[in-house]
Design a protein around this motif. Structure first.
Motif, PDB file in Angstrom:
ATOM      1  N   UNK A   1      -2.989  10.780  -3.409  1.00 13.90           N
ATOM      2  CA  UNK A   1      -3.627   9.468  -3.269  1.00 13.90           C
ATOM      3  C   UNK A   1      -3.159   8.727  -2.020  1.00 13.90           C
ATOM      4  N   UNK A   2      -2.370   9.378  -1.208  1.00 12.68           N
ATOM      5  CA  UNK A   2      -1.785   8.722  -0.038  1.00 12.68           C
ATOM      6  C   UNK A   2      -2.848   8.143   0.888  1.00 12.68           C
ATOM      7  N   UNK A   3      -4.035   8.747   0.907  1.00 13.49           N
ATOM      8  CA  UNK A   3      -5.105   8.262   1.776  1.00 13.49           C
ATOM      9  C   UNK A   3      -5.470   6.816   1.434  1.00 13.49           C
ATOM     10  N   UNK A   4      -5.231   6.421   0.184  1.00 11.08           N
ATOM     11  CA  UNK A   4      -5.573   5.066  -0.243  1.00 11.08           C
ATOM     12  C   UNK A   4      -4.686   4.011   0.430  1.00 11.08           C
ATOM     13  N   UNK A   5      -3.633   4.465   1.070  1.00 11.87           N
ATOM     14  CA  UNK A   5      -2.755   3.529   1.780  1.00 11.87           C
ATOM     15  C   UNK A   5      -3.494   2.838   2.919  1.00 11.87           C
ATOM     16  N   UNK A   6      -4.711   3.305   3.199  1.00 11.19           N
ATOM     17  CA  UNK A   6      -5.509   2.685   4.249  1.00 11.19           C
ATOM     18  C   UNK A   6      -5.809   1.222   3.937  1.00 11.19           C
TER      19      UNK A   6
ATOM     20  N   UNK B   1       0.824  -1.212   0.000  1.00 13.33           N
ATOM     21  CA  UNK B   1       0.000   0.000   0.000  1.00 13.33           C
ATOM     22  C   UNK B   1       0.859   1.263   0.000  1.00 13.33           C
ATOM     23  N   UNK B   2       2.117   1.112   0.388  1.00 16.84           N
ATOM     24  CA  UNK B   2       3.018   2.265   0.395  1.00 16.84           C
ATOM     25  C   UNK B   2       3.250   2.854  -0.980  1.00 16.84           C
TER      26      UNK B   2
END
Length: 225
Positions: free
Chosen positions: A162-167, A153-154
């Motif tokens: 789009x960093x929030x998608x790392x969830x 996910x990193x």
């Protein structure tokens, strides 16, 4: 007996040129093995944990190359994303300085490698409290392979927006839940409690690591508009 395969692989059904499910991996291409293992642990976690449980391993074989490569995805993606796209906050865009970003990425990577080992110590130390068996190598397997989803996910760090998608990396918690009873021999009815306690201790551990990282990288961090 098949003399074309190493002795320790005789009779286990897991060969150098096969994954636990018989899919071929070309000899001499470690990357292929990493990709297949990551794919299997994400898509077929229960079966893959069962295969991992019986695999002979050492600390080195677990770290190299699997952990060493996958743990680098997040720090590398954030470094590249910050330099190429920068960050935005309240309408203000900025780019972190090259040197500061590089130092941060290196420190983050190093602490990430250390956190896998520390998480394994936590898993191993708590196992007897939940009816499990202490085994440092098995604990390291759980810590390493359950982290796969979080590491993959990193990649979203490449585009800061789009960093929030790392969830989606939280899927690692589910992998941890599935792996603990299989590798640490914890009764299934205690798996949830074991997982919760490990996660709580891990969160505290990662907060401490985050504070350490911030203190180490702060002198090198600045802002470039």
């Amino acid at each position: 007996m098949d003399f074309g395969r190493p002795d320790w692989q005789q009779g286990k059904g897991i060969f150098m040129n096969e994954t636990p499910f018989g899919d071929p991996i070309l000899p001499g291409t470690p990357a292929s093995g990493i990709i297949q293992r990551a794919k299997d642990i994400i898509l077929k976690p229960t079966e893959t944990w069962a295969a991992i449980d019986t695999e002979p391993a050492t600390t080195q074989s677990i770290y190299v190359p699997y952990v060493m490569i996958l743990a680098a995805i997040g720090p590398a993606a954030q470094f590249i994303g910050g330099q190429v796209f920068g960050y935005s906050f309240l309408g203000v865009s900025f780019h972190p300085p090259l040197v500061g970003s590089l130092v941060s990425a290196v420190v983050s990577y190093g602490l990430g490698l250390a956190s896998v080992f520390l998480l394994a110590l936590v898993i191993d130390g708590l196992a007897p409290n939940f009816g499990g068996q202490k085994n440092q190598i098995q604990a390291l397997k759980v810590a390493a392979y359950s982290s796969t989803a979080a590491w993959l996910a990193g990649i979203f760090g490449l585009v800061p927006a789009l960093a929030i998608l790392a969830i989606v990396g939280l899927y690692s918690l589910y992998l941890l839940y599935l792996g603990l009873p299989i590798l640490m021999k914890v009764p299934q009815d205690k798996a949830i409690g074991y997982t919760v306690v490990v996660v709580i201790v891990a969160i505290v551990l990662f907060i401490v690591i985050g504070v350490i990282m911030a203190s180490l990288t702060a002198p090198a961090v600045g802002v470039r508009l």
